[in-house]
Design an enzyme around this catalytic site. Sequence first.
Site, mmCIF file in Angstrom:
data_model
loop_
_atom_site.group_PDB
_atom_site.id
_atom_site.type_symbol
_atom_site.label_atom_id
_atom_site.label_comp_id
_atom_site.label_asym_id
_atom_site.label_seq_id
_atom_site.Cartn_x
_atom_site.Cartn_y
_atom_site.Cartn_z
ATOM 1 N N TYR A 52 9.761 56.324 34.479
ATOM 2 C CA TYR A 52 11.135 56.430 35.448
ATOM 3 C C TYR A 52 11.079 55.256 36.260
ATOM 4 O O TYR A 52 12.246 54.425 36.368
ATOM 5 C CB TYR A 52 11.129 57.670 36.204
ATOM 6 N N PHE A 101 38.306 38.172 34.661
ATOM 7 C CA PHE A 101 38.309 38.856 33.198
ATOM 8 C C PHE A 101 38.900 40.386 33.951
ATOM 9 O O PHE A 101 38.988 40.626 34.902
ATOM 10 C CB PHE A 101 36.846 39.391 32.933
ATOM 11 N N ASP A 102 39.557 40.979 32.723
ATOM 12 C CA ASP A 102 40.242 42.330 32.926
ATOM 13 C C ASP A 102 39.705 43.284 33.796
ATOM 14 O O ASP A 102 40.124 43.931 34.751
ATOM 15 C CB ASP A 102 41.066 42.899 31.843
ATOM 16 N N ASP A 141 30.384 35.087 36.789
ATOM 17 C CA ASP A 141 30.645 36.284 35.764
ATOM 18 C C ASP A 141 30.087 35.639 34.551
ATOM 19 O O ASP A 141 30.718 34.745 33.876
ATOM 20 C CB ASP A 141 32.108 36.464 35.688
ATOM 21 N N ALA A 186 29.055 36.718 31.244
ATOM 22 C CA ALA A 186 28.798 37.143 29.925
ATOM 23 C C ALA A 186 28.571 36.259 28.811
ATOM 24 O O ALA A 186 27.824 36.650 27.958
ATOM 25 C CB ALA A 186 30.043 38.047 29.623
ATOM 26 N N LYS A 205 27.592 40.592 25.170
ATOM 27 C CA LYS A 205 27.918 39.391 24.797
ATOM 28 C C LYS A 205 26.899 38.418 24.404
ATOM 29 O O LYS A 205 26.328 38.390 23.412
ATOM 30 C CB LYS A 205 28.822 38.571 25.761
ATOM 31 N N HIS A 226 46.101 48.726 28.896
ATOM 32 C CA HIS A 226 46.136 48.135 27.240
ATOM 33 C C HIS A 226 45.185 48.851 26.733
ATOM 34 O O HIS A 226 45.253 49.170 25.160
ATOM 35 C CB HIS A 226 45.791 46.728 27.461
HETATM 36 C C1 LIG Z 1 32.878 41.814 28.889
HETATM 37 C C2 LIG Z 1 33.216 41.246 30.188
HETATM 38 C C3 LIG Z 1 32.794 41.832 31.465
HETATM 39 C C4 LIG Z 1 32.821 43.445 31.586
HETATM 40 O O1 LIG Z 1 31.627 43.757 30.749
HETATM 41 P P1 LIG Z 1 31.315 45.343 30.083
HETATM 42 O O2 LIG Z 1 29.946 44.958 29.576
HETATM 43 O O3 LIG Z 1 32.365 45.108 28.713
HETATM 44 O O4 LIG Z 1 31.635 46.279 30.978
HETATM 45 C C5 LIG Z 1 33.062 41.041 32.547
HETATM 46 N N1 LIG Z 1 33.287 39.906 32.372
HETATM 47 C C6 LIG Z 1 33.415 39.320 31.368
HETATM 48 C C7 LIG Z 1 33.682 37.862 31.528
HETATM 49 C C8 LIG Z 1 33.290 39.746 30.114
HETATM 50 O O5 LIG Z 1 33.590 39.251 29.026
#
Ligand SMILES: *Cc1c(COP(=O)(O)O)cnc(C)c1O
Length: 460
Positions: free
Chosen positions: A72, A124-125, A215, A217, A258, A450
């Site tokens: 844990y 990002f969305d 951000d 990813a 990613k 979406h």
């Molecule tokens: C995929 C992504 C996110 C969100 O991540 P999740 O793992 O899908 O929750 C945030 N910002 C960017 C640029 C992304 O490509």
Amino acid sequence: MELPFAEPYKIKMVEKIYKSTRDQREKWITDASYNLFNLKSEEVFIDLLTDSGTGAMSDKQWSEIMVGDESYAGASSYYKLKRAITEITGFGYFLPTHQGRAAENVLFSVLLREGDIVPGNAHFDTTKGHIEFRKAVAVDCTIKEASDPALINPFKGNVDTEMLEDVIRENPKSNIPCIVVTVTNNTSGGQPVSMANIKEVSRIAKKYGIKLILDSARFAENVYFIKTREDGYASKEIREIALEMFSYADAMTMSSKKDAIVNMGGFIGIREEDLFIKASGFNIIYEGYITYGGMSGRDMNALAQGLYEGTEFDYLESRINQVARLGSKMKEYGIPVLEPYGGHAIFIDAKKFLPQIPKEEFPAQTLAIEIYIDGGIRCAEIGALMADRDPVTRENRYPALELVRLAVPRRVYSDNQMDFVAAVVGNVFIRRKSISKGLKIKWEAPILRHFTVKLDRSDV
Ligand SMILES: *Cc1c(COP(=O)(O)O)cnc(C)c1O
């Protein structure tokens, strides 16, 4: 003879996929209310919906799964991941989360208040979702060139730093807790941000005492583009460039699904102890205790290994070459694709492909549906459906670009399969003039519509 490029890995396990008939697909997509998220995966032949969590783990990652420590608190897997994150990003503090949006949730819980403004480059969305959910506003300061699909600029994901500074000057500083720069910029077509731009944004952020969040990813793909396109970086190692890039930021959010090539996971990298302590409180509430927060030990192990593999030059070169190969084939067929090609995906300019479909009838979604019906290929709409409604006026937002995104999973599909995709889209392009009707909304959710929207043909 000059040697052609070849992948730096071989295949150890395969998974069967199923072809279907056009009649089957027409029924399935009608039953799915013309929403590609509603399809069952068996109804898809080649799945380019997303490159998120769809990559193939390596034998080394799978072996890491077997030696995960599920304690844990204080698991060895936590320390293994902490070492990998610190080595690759330079951040001394980190919090594991179950995926990228969870990292956003935790970090924004500390940083954002109602009425705040978060400037950045085409958020990002889910990032935008988390900002707007807190009644804050995401302001897009991406350079103007990004909205011209045919314009060649090596760093089309860049922030317009003059616009950024205007936004900061025109608003009370106390309402701007952070700037979010997305590397690479998915929303503008998987386009990279240059080191010079990140450095300049960081200078502005420091000048006004605002935090800079990356951000991240697709940080490794962004670094590959810096190495191959930006002056002064050609002879530097990927990891060296990554360290420099992160050095300009106060924190990072990561979707490990990613560039870290795992199927689930995320984290927050943090520079200062104070922010780490505040974020830890929210991490414990939303995700889990700070040494596992939303991830099992085995998954943290696989993620640590994935971070190393995802930052190897040979791997990145093969990945980005495969995506570019798909782009070149489509361009050969005359299909209007966004250039330069994105790191993780090829984007089709749906307004050019289907000029007869009005923006109110969602041309990108209409095209994505036709590509599915023709070849069983699932792609994603990045257009008015995803842009959603204005949170205040509730009017539909129509972005400058209506794109269909063909996102390529990492280490999953062969070049033959990419050629198949290009040919399917090529056939839709040949019969494009016969596509006369778009789509209309039957039902939509109040936020991030979406994912669950229900659509119908516009003439029924
Ligand atoms: C995929 C992504 C996110 C969100 O991540 P999740 O793992 O899908 O929750 C945030 N910002 C960017 C640029 C992304 O490509």
